[in-house]
Design a protein around this motif. Structure first.
Motif, PDB file in Angstrom:
ATOM      1  N   ALA A 119       1.147  -1.151  -0.051  1.00  0.00           N
ATOM      2  CA  ALA A 119      -0.099   0.511  -0.295  1.00  0.00           C
ATOM      3  C   ALA A 119       0.719   1.148   0.220  1.00  0.00           C
ATOM      4  CB  ALA A 119      -1.170   0.315   0.811  1.00  0.00           C
ATOM      5  N   ALA A 120       0.757   2.251  -1.259  1.00  0.00           N
ATOM      6  CA  ALA A 120       1.331   3.564  -1.033  1.00  0.00           C
ATOM      7  C   ALA A 120       0.758   4.438  -1.501  1.00  0.00           C
ATOM      8  CB  ALA A 120       2.898   2.928  -2.561  1.00  0.00           C
ATOM      9  N   GLN A 121       0.930   5.464  -2.225  1.00  0.00           N
ATOM     10  CA  GLN A 121       0.962   6.270  -2.375  1.00  0.00           C
ATOM     11  C   GLN A 121      -0.041   6.753  -3.700  1.00  0.00           C
ATOM     12  OE1 GLN A 121       3.253  10.160  -2.835  1.00  0.00           O
ATOM     13  NE2 GLN A 121       2.146  10.940  -4.029  1.00  0.00           N
ATOM     14  N   ASN A 122       0.896   6.096  -4.511  1.00  0.00           N
ATOM     15  CA  ASN A 122       0.267   5.510  -6.074  1.00  0.00           C
ATOM     16  C   ASN A 122      -0.492   4.514  -5.727  1.00  0.00           C
ATOM     17  OD1 ASN A 122      -0.332   7.992  -7.096  1.00  0.00           O
ATOM     18  ND2 ASN A 122       2.336   7.722  -6.858  1.00  0.00           N
ATOM     19  N   ALA A 123      -1.278   3.422  -7.191  1.00  0.00           N
ATOM     20  CA  ALA A 123      -1.070   2.209  -7.131  1.00  0.00           C
ATOM     21  C   ALA A 123      -0.063   1.276  -7.352  1.00  0.00           C
ATOM     22  CB  ALA A 123      -2.731   2.152  -8.344  1.00  0.00           C
ATOM     23  N   GLY A 124       0.310   0.632  -7.267  1.00  0.00           N
ATOM     24  CA  GLY A 124       1.203  -0.600  -7.445  1.00  0.00           C
ATOM     25  C   GLY A 124       0.807  -1.407  -8.138  1.00  0.00           C
ATOM     26  N   ASP A 125       2.326  -2.354  -8.473  1.00  0.00           N
ATOM     27  CA  ASP A 125       2.077  -3.854  -9.441  1.00  0.00           C
ATOM     28  C   ASP A 125       1.524  -5.359  -8.619  1.00  0.00           C
ATOM     29  OD1 ASP A 125       2.073  -1.742 -11.278  1.00  0.00           O
ATOM     30  OD2 ASP A 125       4.775  -1.644 -11.724  1.00  0.00           O
ATOM     31  N   ARG A 126       1.261  -5.810  -9.462  1.00  0.00           N
ATOM     32  CA  ARG A 126       0.915  -7.840  -8.683  1.00  0.00           C
ATOM     33  C   ARG A 126       2.022  -7.649  -9.746  1.00  0.00           C
ATOM     34  NH1 ARG A 126      -3.481  -8.928  -5.599  1.00  0.00           N
ATOM     35  NH2 ARG A 126      -1.689  -9.362  -4.446  1.00  0.00           N
ATOM     36  N   ALA A 127       3.364  -8.949  -9.327  1.00  0.00           N
ATOM     37  CA  ALA A 127       4.612  -9.891 -10.138  1.00  0.00           C
ATOM     38  C   ALA A 127       3.512 -11.323 -10.121  1.00  0.00           C
ATOM     39  CB  ALA A 127       5.273  -9.157  -9.330  1.00  0.00           C
ATOM     40  N   TRP A 128       2.599 -11.927 -10.593  1.00  0.00           N
ATOM     41  CA  TRP A 128       2.399 -13.430 -10.531  1.00  0.00           C
ATOM     42  C   TRP A 128       3.003 -14.438 -11.144  1.00  0.00           C
ATOM     43  CZ3 TRP A 128      -2.413 -14.366  -7.989  1.00  0.00           C
ATOM     44  CH2 TRP A 128      -3.313 -12.721  -8.062  1.00  0.00           C
ATOM     45  N   GLN A 129       3.764 -15.114 -10.679  1.00  0.00           N
ATOM     46  CA  GLN A 129       4.153 -16.440 -10.794  1.00  0.00           C
ATOM     47  C   GLN A 129       3.866 -17.780 -11.250  1.00  0.00           C
ATOM     48  OE1 GLN A 129       8.374 -15.802 -11.085  1.00  0.00           O
ATOM     49  NE2 GLN A 129       7.016 -13.158 -10.450  1.00  0.00           N
ATOM     50  N   ILE A 130       3.545 -17.777 -12.585  1.00  0.00           N
ATOM     51  CA  ILE A 130       3.114 -18.978 -12.734  1.00  0.00           C
ATOM     52  C   ILE A 130       4.149 -19.940 -13.628  1.00  0.00           C
ATOM     53  CG2 ILE A 130       1.786 -20.000 -15.032  1.00  0.00           C
ATOM     54  CD1 ILE A 130      -0.274 -16.682 -14.832  1.00  0.00           C
ATOM     55  N   HIS A 131       3.671 -21.254 -13.350  1.00  0.00           N
ATOM     56  CA  HIS A 131       4.887 -22.344 -13.815  1.00  0.00           C
ATOM     57  C   HIS A 131       3.916 -22.378 -14.725  1.00  0.00           C
ATOM     58  CE1 HIS A 131       7.911 -21.640 -11.131  1.00  0.00           C
ATOM     59  NE2 HIS A 131       6.761 -21.818  -9.825  1.00  0.00           N
ATOM     60  N   ALA A 132       4.516 -22.934 -15.949  1.00  0.00           N
ATOM     61  CA  ALA A 132       4.518 -23.757 -16.432  1.00  0.00           C
ATOM     62  C   ALA A 132       4.672 -25.211 -17.465  1.00  0.00           C
ATOM     63  CB  ALA A 132       4.068 -22.728 -18.537  1.00  0.00           C
ATOM     64  N   LEU A 133       4.065 -26.399 -16.636  1.00  0.00           N
ATOM     65  CA  LEU A 133       4.841 -27.415 -17.090  1.00  0.00           C
ATOM     66  C   LEU A 133       5.626 -28.136 -18.146  1.00  0.00           C
ATOM     67  CD1 LEU A 133       2.643 -29.476 -15.107  1.00  0.00           C
ATOM     68  CD2 LEU A 133       4.963 -27.884 -14.669  1.00  0.00           C
ATOM     69  N   ASN A 134       4.916 -27.854 -19.499  1.00  0.00           N
ATOM     70  CA  ASN A 134       5.481 -27.994 -20.737  1.00  0.00           C
ATOM     71  C   ASN A 134       5.539 -26.749 -21.554  1.00  0.00           C
ATOM     72  OD1 ASN A 134       6.576 -30.695 -20.459  1.00  0.00           O
ATOM     73  ND2 ASN A 134       4.604 -31.276 -20.147  1.00  0.00           N
ATOM     74  N   LEU A 135       6.244 -26.000 -21.568  1.00  0.00           N
ATOM     75  CA  LEU A 135       5.981 -24.371 -22.645  1.00  0.00           C
ATOM     76  C   LEU A 135       6.355 -24.525 -23.839  1.00  0.00           C
ATOM     77  CD1 LEU A 135       4.620 -21.089 -22.346  1.00  0.00           C
ATOM     78  CD2 LEU A 135       7.420 -20.653 -22.048  1.00  0.00           C
ATOM     79  N   ASP A 136       5.208 -24.733 -24.939  1.00  0.00           N
ATOM     80  CA  ASP A 136       5.611 -24.464 -26.299  1.00  0.00           C
ATOM     81  C   ASP A 136       6.204 -23.490 -27.209  1.00  0.00           C
ATOM     82  OD1 ASP A 136       5.791 -27.530 -27.402  1.00  0.00           O
ATOM     83  OD2 ASP A 136       3.507 -27.284 -26.737  1.00  0.00           O
ATOM     84  N   THR A 137       6.860 -22.798 -27.408  1.00  0.00           N
ATOM     85  CA  THR A 137       7.525 -21.483 -28.417  1.00  0.00           C
ATOM     86  C   THR A 137       7.314 -21.197 -29.973  1.00  0.00           C
ATOM     87  OG1 THR A 137       8.208 -21.103 -25.906  1.00  0.00           O
ATOM     88  CG2 THR A 137       9.073 -19.282 -28.609  1.00  0.00           C
ATOM     89  N   GLU A 138       6.610 -20.739 -30.307  1.00  0.00           N
ATOM     90  CA  GLU A 138       6.745 -21.383 -32.318  1.00  0.00           C
ATOM     91  C   GLU A 138       7.239 -19.184 -32.366  1.00  0.00           C
ATOM     92  OE1 GLU A 138       3.866 -20.426 -35.651  1.00  0.00           O
ATOM     93  OE2 GLU A 138       2.982 -20.445 -33.600  1.00  0.00           O
ATOM     94  N   SER A 139       7.800 -18.965 -32.653  1.00  0.00           N
ATOM     95  CA  SER A 139       8.535 -17.485 -33.989  1.00  0.00           C
ATOM     96  C   SER A 139       7.517 -17.582 -34.334  1.00  0.00           C
ATOM     97  CB  SER A 139      10.364 -17.851 -33.867  1.00  0.00           C
ATOM     98  OG  SER A 139      10.430 -16.271 -34.420  1.00  0.00           O
ATOM     99  N   LEU A 140       6.932 -16.343 -34.410  1.00  0.00           N
ATOM    100  CA  LEU A 140       6.224 -15.627 -35.485  1.00  0.00           C
ATOM    101  C   LEU A 140       6.695 -14.219 -36.514  1.00  0.00           C
ATOM    102  CD1 LEU A 140       2.916 -14.535 -32.538  1.00  0.00           C
ATOM    103  CD2 LEU A 140       3.836 -16.584 -34.790  1.00  0.00           C
ATOM    104  N   VAL A 141       8.610 -14.464 -35.996  1.00  0.00           N
ATOM    105  CA  VAL A 141       8.630 -13.221 -36.713  1.00  0.00           C
ATOM    106  C   VAL A 141       9.154 -13.559 -37.950  1.00  0.00           C
ATOM    107  CG1 VAL A 141      11.211 -12.028 -36.828  1.00  0.00           C
ATOM    108  CG2 VAL A 141      10.125 -12.780 -35.287  1.00  0.00           C
ATOM    109  N   GLY A 142       9.010 -12.766 -39.284  1.00  0.00           N
ATOM    110  CA  GLY A 142       8.912 -13.100 -41.252  1.00  0.00           C
ATOM    111  C   GLY A 142       7.761 -14.044 -41.277  1.00  0.00           C
ATOM    112  N   ARG A 143       6.408 -13.941 -40.542  1.00  0.00           N
ATOM    113  CA  ARG A 143       5.006 -14.374 -41.127  1.00  0.00           C
ATOM    114  C   ARG A 143       4.532 -13.569 -41.339  1.00  0.00           C
ATOM    115  NH1 ARG A 143       4.263 -20.466 -38.112  1.00  0.00           N
ATOM    116  NH2 ARG A 143       6.885 -20.740 -37.778  1.00  0.00           N
TER     117      ARG A 143
END
Length: 143
Positions: A119-143
């Motif tokens: 709690a502060a003078q201005n609204a703060g941030d909330r940093a949510w940590q999400i664990h992804a068990l199997n993250l698939d990544t696809e590049s969209l560069v050049g598509r």
């Protein structure tokens, strides 16, 4: 020094923060923090190399694809309610992240813990940590 966006290389790519969407358990997340909206870090290296004192090396392929996503929301974002529900129930959920340059998906995710709150003078941030068990990544560069 020549520009990388030269006649030989063309335009590298365009990035637009408005192209970023994050779906968590079927709901669109919004109301991000002022600077970094989302960061993604894979939990393990792709290859581990070990060498003996004489220089003989072994490369071990790592097939682990777990990752940790940090979702930075302004504390006033309505999306905090959904993430709080998932954290309180220890629920498993899918996520789908798309930016101008990458598309990442995971079917089995969990929130590791409730984020810190201030709690502060201005609204703060909330940093949510999400664990992804199997993250698939696809590049969209050049598509």
């Amino acid at each position: 020094m020549s520009s990388f966006n030269s006649a030989e290389t063309g335009l590298m790519a365009k990035y637009n923060a408005n192209d970023t969407t994050l779906m968590v358990d079927g709901e669109l997340m919004y109301g991000f923090a002022a600077d970094t909206m989302i960061s993604v870090a894979y939990d393990n290296d792709n290859v581990t190399v070990s060498q003996d004192p004489q220089g003989t090396a072994v490369a071990s392929i790592n097939n682990k694809t777990g990752a940790t996503l940090t979702v930075n929301l302004n504390e006033t974002s309505p999306s905090n309610a959904k993430l709080t529900e998932l954290a309180n129930t220890r629920a498993e959920f899918p996520l789908d992240l798309r930016t101008s340059t990458v598309h990442q998906t995971a079917a089995h995710c969990y929130i590791s813990k409730m984020p810190d709150n201030t709690a502060a003078q201005n609204a703060g941030d909330r940093a949510w940590q999400i664990h992804a068990l199997n993250l698939d990544t696809e590049s969209l560069v050049g598509r």
